[in-house]
Design a protein around this motif. Structure first.
Motif, PDB file in Angstrom:
ATOM      1  N   UNK A 246      43.774  46.885  39.786  1.00 38.25           N
ATOM      2  CA  UNK A 246      42.541  46.195  39.455  1.00 38.25           C
ATOM      3  C   UNK A 246      41.930  45.168  40.364  1.00 38.25           C
TER       4      UNK A 246
ATOM      5  N   UNK B  36      38.917  42.543  41.008  1.00 42.16           N
ATOM      6  CA  UNK B  36      37.932  41.670  40.289  1.00 42.16           C
ATOM      7  C   UNK B  36      37.090  40.853  41.289  1.00 42.16           C
TER       8      UNK B  36
ATOM      9  N   UNK C  72      49.015  34.998  48.241  1.00 39.38           N
ATOM     10  CA  UNK C  72      49.719  35.951  47.139  1.00 39.38           C
ATOM     11  C   UNK C  72      49.917  34.938  46.185  1.00 39.38           C
ATOM     12  N   UNK C  73      49.778  35.541  44.925  1.00 37.82           N
ATOM     13  CA  UNK C  73      49.850  34.620  43.601  1.00 37.82           C
ATOM     14  C   UNK C  73      50.671  35.466  42.699  1.00 37.82           C
ATOM     15  N   UNK C  74      51.171  34.693  41.583  1.00 41.13           N
ATOM     16  CA  UNK C  74      51.851  35.553  40.592  1.00 41.13           C
ATOM     17  C   UNK C  74      50.933  36.341  39.663  1.00 41.13           C
ATOM     18  N   UNK C  75      51.184  37.487  39.229  1.00 43.76           N
ATOM     19  CA  UNK C  75      50.397  38.241  38.537  1.00 43.76           C
ATOM     20  C   UNK C  75      50.021  37.715  37.066  1.00 43.76           C
TER      21      UNK C  75
ATOM     22  N   UNK D 259      30.550  39.498  37.996  1.00 44.88           N
ATOM     23  CA  UNK D 259      31.815  39.702  38.328  1.00 44.88           C
ATOM     24  C   UNK D 259      32.069  41.138  38.039  1.00 44.88           C
TER      25      UNK D 259
ATOM     26  N   UNK E  74      56.647  33.421  35.663  1.00 47.15           N
ATOM     27  CA  UNK E  74      55.944  32.190  36.173  1.00 47.15           C
ATOM     28  C   UNK E  74      54.266  32.320  35.713  1.00 47.15           C
ATOM     29  N   UNK E  75      53.843  31.178  35.795  1.00 44.67           N
ATOM     30  CA  UNK E  75      52.396  30.900  35.339  1.00 44.67           C
ATOM     31  C   UNK E  75      51.452  31.918  36.269  1.00 44.67           C
ATOM     32  N   UNK E  76      50.700  32.797  35.590  1.00 46.39           N
ATOM     33  CA  UNK E  76      49.755  33.638  36.328  1.00 46.39           C
ATOM     34  C   UNK E  76      48.807  32.849  37.221  1.00 46.39           C
ATOM     35  N   UNK E  77      48.746  33.374  38.522  1.00 43.71           N
ATOM     36  CA  UNK E  77      47.727  32.815  39.240  1.00 43.71           C
ATOM     37  C   UNK E  77      48.380  31.602  40.330  1.00 43.71           C
ATOM     38  N   UNK E  78      49.691  31.232  39.990  1.00 43.04           N
ATOM     39  CA  UNK E  78      50.025  30.221  41.041  1.00 43.04           C
ATOM     40  C   UNK E  78      50.657  30.976  42.317  1.00 43.04           C
ATOM     41  N   UNK E  79      50.566  30.081  43.500  1.00 44.55           N
ATOM     42  CA  UNK E  79      50.879  30.806  44.508  1.00 44.55           C
ATOM     43  C   UNK E  79      52.585  31.232  44.717  1.00 44.55           C
ATOM     44  N   UNK E  80      52.644  32.552  45.481  1.00 48.53           N
ATOM     45  CA  UNK E  80      54.058  32.766  45.403  1.00 48.53           C
ATOM     46  C   UNK E  80      54.484  32.974  46.744  1.00 48.53           C
TER      47      UNK E  80
ATOM     48  N   UNK F 172      32.955  36.034  34.053  1.00 50.71           N
ATOM     49  CA  UNK F 172      34.539  36.301  34.525  1.00 50.71           C
ATOM     50  C   UNK F 172      34.876  37.650  33.693  1.00 50.71           C
ATOM     51  N   UNK F 173      35.544  38.617  34.399  1.00 48.86           N
ATOM     52  CA  UNK F 173      35.750  39.806  33.878  1.00 48.86           C
ATOM     53  C   UNK F 173      37.026  40.543  33.992  1.00 48.86           C
ATOM     54  N   UNK F 174      37.916  40.590  33.138  1.00 46.05           N
ATOM     55  CA  UNK F 174      39.238  41.261  33.374  1.00 46.05           C
ATOM     56  C   UNK F 174      39.480  42.412  32.363  1.00 46.05           C
ATOM     57  N   UNK F 175      40.566  43.172  32.819  1.00 49.04           N
ATOM     58  CA  UNK F 175      40.953  44.468  31.881  1.00 49.04           C
ATOM     59  C   UNK F 175      42.097  43.864  30.937  1.00 49.04           C
TER      60      UNK F 175
ATOM     61  N   UNK G  75      60.813  35.733  43.209  1.00 47.38           N
ATOM     62  CA  UNK G  75      60.797  35.007  42.162  1.00 47.38           C
ATOM     63  C   UNK G  75      60.776  35.904  40.896  1.00 47.38           C
TER      64      UNK G  75
ATOM     65  N   UNK H 246      59.233  37.064  47.737  1.00 44.97           N
ATOM     66  CA  UNK H 246      59.265  38.014  46.370  1.00 44.97           C
ATOM     67  C   UNK H 246      60.440  37.742  45.445  1.00 44.97           C
TER      68      UNK H 246
ATOM     69  N   UNK I  57      37.465  46.090  29.250  1.00 45.43           N
ATOM     70  CA  UNK I  57      37.138  44.843  29.944  1.00 45.43           C
ATOM     71  C   UNK I  57      36.550  43.844  29.092  1.00 45.43           C
ATOM     72  N   UNK I  58      36.795  42.570  29.274  1.00 44.90           N
ATOM     73  CA  UNK I  58      36.779  41.599  28.443  1.00 44.90           C
ATOM     74  C   UNK I  58      35.780  40.484  29.350  1.00 44.90           C
TER      75      UNK I  58
ATOM     76  N   UNK J 129      50.102  40.673  43.506  1.00 45.60           N
ATOM     77  CA  UNK J 129      48.452  39.957  43.252  1.00 45.60           C
ATOM     78  C   UNK J 129      48.336  39.219  44.368  1.00 45.60           C
TER      79      UNK J 129
ATOM     80  N   UNK K 129      34.617  44.169  37.350  1.00 44.82           N
ATOM     81  CA  UNK K 129      36.023  44.397  36.965  1.00 44.82           C
ATOM     82  C   UNK K 129      36.250  45.908  37.197  1.00 44.82           C
TER      83      UNK K 129
END
Lengths: 205, 205
Positions: free
Chosen positions: A95, A97, A202-205, A84, B136-142, B47-50, B147, B145, B36-37, A183, A86
């Motif tokens: 960013x 990924x 499109x997802x929540x950041x 992966x 909102x939870x990160x990663x959930x569909x939006x 998995x890799x993210x800032x 939200x 705009x 980056x972790x 995102x 980043x």
């Protein structure tokens, strides 16, 4: 988004436009072409290092990375070829990924097309960048500072044995823009040699 | 390099001086506190993210990171608590790769000392930064705009349930300076609660 011909496909992968825009917006920064590549090493240990983006392979989305065939990551990637990337753009706060399968292409590859790609990537590197493959093995102990010796390389000579090309074939791309707080997640839904279909949401950041 | 008292230990971990010098040299860049972790997720996928460096835990070398308890990485890290930080300093051309064990400290921790650390890290964050845990939870569909709603947070209120502190306890540090072409590998040889011994060796970059 159906992939058309080879060239059309590479251009139409929807995240490629976002990446190109980020590269353009950050082009004044040398480090904008650097990213961090995570892989999994022995004992399931995550490994993470900064590498340089060497462009896409022609007619597809595969991301090219040059590396030293003697580095630890080569054996690790051959064992477990998932990676992966980043890629954080420091000026535009974007960013990407990018996860996918990594192919290790060294001089022992039995595939003539891959050897040709490797040669092409070798000549696309600067002579100065090629010189590092003539140095000592990365990670070996250094007794003193006298190890830097004059090395000479014929600019017309093909890839040396220690030069290895990695290509990462993207399967998922997670894009986030921290300025606009947007995102997008891209998932490859179908794979072909030279064309791919992608789904975006499109997802929540 | 034997660790002395608690404070002496944290100061004497030999790579800490290199990191501090890099932080100082790059302090004019906001992104110098980002790194980056890399972790390992389901199916052994890297998995890799800032993420943002939130300082060291007091009297030790543990690196603090704030995160959302609802993000995918929390479950993944609980399953497989190994991580590798890749920290590239864009101005001084220095990289630190820091690997170790990650501890997930959310509101359900049974350890009062850890809950106290979490509270301390919460109040050390800006109110603006705390607000993101109310979104909102990160990663959930939006769907659209709309939200983004007005959220209010009492600045004196303690950590919300969605706030999670991660600490990475370093075991290996790989430092490379691409300007001077020097590389040092640090390995923790002995672990104590508040003191560690480290072995350093110079290796080929």
């Amino acid at each position: 988004m159906a992939g058309g011909g080879a060239a059309a496909s590479a251009l139409s992968s929807p995240w490629r436009a976002l990446l190109q825009r980020a590269l353009d917006a950050n082009a004044h920064l040398k480090h904008s072409t650097f990213f961090q590549l995570a892989t999994v090493g022995g004992g399931g240990r995550p490994a993470n290092r900064t590498v340089v983006f060497r462009g896409f392979q022609e007619h597809c989305d595969k991301i090219q990375i040059n590396t030293d065939a003697r580095s630890n990551k080569i054996g690790e990637i051959k064992e477990w070829p998932l990676g992966e990337i980043c890629w954080y753009f420091t000026d535009s706060w974007e960013q990407l990924r990018i996860s996918g399968i990594i192919d290790v292409i060294d001089g022992s590859s039995p595939d003539p097309a891959k050897l040709q790609q490797r040669e092409k990537a070798w000549f696309a590197s600067s002579v100065k960048s090629r010189l590092q493959y003539l140095g000592p093995s990365p990670g070996i102990p250094v007794a003193n500072d006298d190890h830097v010796t004059d090395v000479h390389l014929d600019p017309s000579a093909g890839p040396v044995d220690t030069y290895c090309l990695l290509t990462l074939d993207p399967e998922n791309v997670d894009y986030v823009n921290l300025k606009s707080n947007q995102r997008l997640m891209f998932t490859r839904t179908q794979e072909g040699d030279e064309s791919s279909d992608w789904m975006a949401r499109k997802v929540s950041p």
